[in-house]
Write a protein that holds these residues in place. Sequence first.
Motif, short mmCIF file in Angstrom:
data_model
loop_
_atom_site.label_atom_id
_atom_site.label_comp_id
_atom_site.label_asym_id
_atom_site.label_seq_id
_atom_site.Cartn_x
_atom_site.Cartn_y
_atom_site.Cartn_z
N UNK A 111 0.82 -1.22 0.00
CA UNK A 111 0.00 0.00 0.00
C UNK A 111 0.85 1.27 0.00
N UNK A 112 2.03 1.21 0.63
CA UNK A 112 2.90 2.40 0.68
C UNK A 112 3.30 2.82 -0.73
N UNK A 113 3.69 1.84 -1.56
CA UNK A 113 4.13 2.17 -2.91
C UNK A 113 2.94 2.38 -3.85
N UNK A 114 1.85 1.68 -3.61
CA UNK A 114 0.64 1.91 -4.40
C UNK A 114 0.20 3.36 -4.28
N UNK A 115 0.31 3.92 -3.07
CA UNK A 115 -0.08 5.31 -2.85
C UNK A 115 0.80 6.24 -3.68
#
Length: 212
Positions: A111-115
């Motif tokens: 989720x960190x990189x998806x954001x």
Amino acid sequence: MTIEAVLFDADGVIQEPTVDWQATLATFLRPDQSADEFVLDLMTSEGPSLAGKGDFRDAVADVLARWEVTTPLAEVLSLWEQFAAVPEAIDVVQELRAAGVPCHLATNQQAYRREIMNDRRNYGQWFDRSFYSCDLGVAKPEPAYFKTILTAIDQAPTSVLFIDDNARNVDGAREAGLHAEVFHLSSGVPVLRGLLHGYGLPIATDGPEQGQ
């Protein structure tokens, strides 16, 4: 054989790192520590969050504590932001879409990189739909990852082509019934064009004509 949609992986296919992140990670360690083992520990810790289980930032913090790394967490996490889309690869995606071929992003990300990719850099503008493993709750190379996407785009597996730089992911896609090929940006975007053209897709093998 008629390909009606194409799935593109992200890292190594349409984007690449802008720093030598493994070499940078090694600078956070003491001389007596193994950089290879540290990187492996970090990659292993990322696994659950790729499938939407657990917080990636917490996992990295646990690894740093285990290795007694004093570099601030935010500085370490910033390495996961050091990447950039390759314009020539994005041109390929846009050329296919302009010809009426739906193109979707199919990538393993926490989720960190998806954001970063989806919210900050608006990767969605380049694709018809974006499928991040952390949202699907399952990651490549699991065939369930691809079957979830097929259901979402309402396509038969034999009508979809998947492009990834990881052979295990390609094997997973083939197990799910998709056409799938290995490609890495290091081979050059013309190779990607040739691969797509070989599947009968409407793509120029030498890039867009000048003036278009």
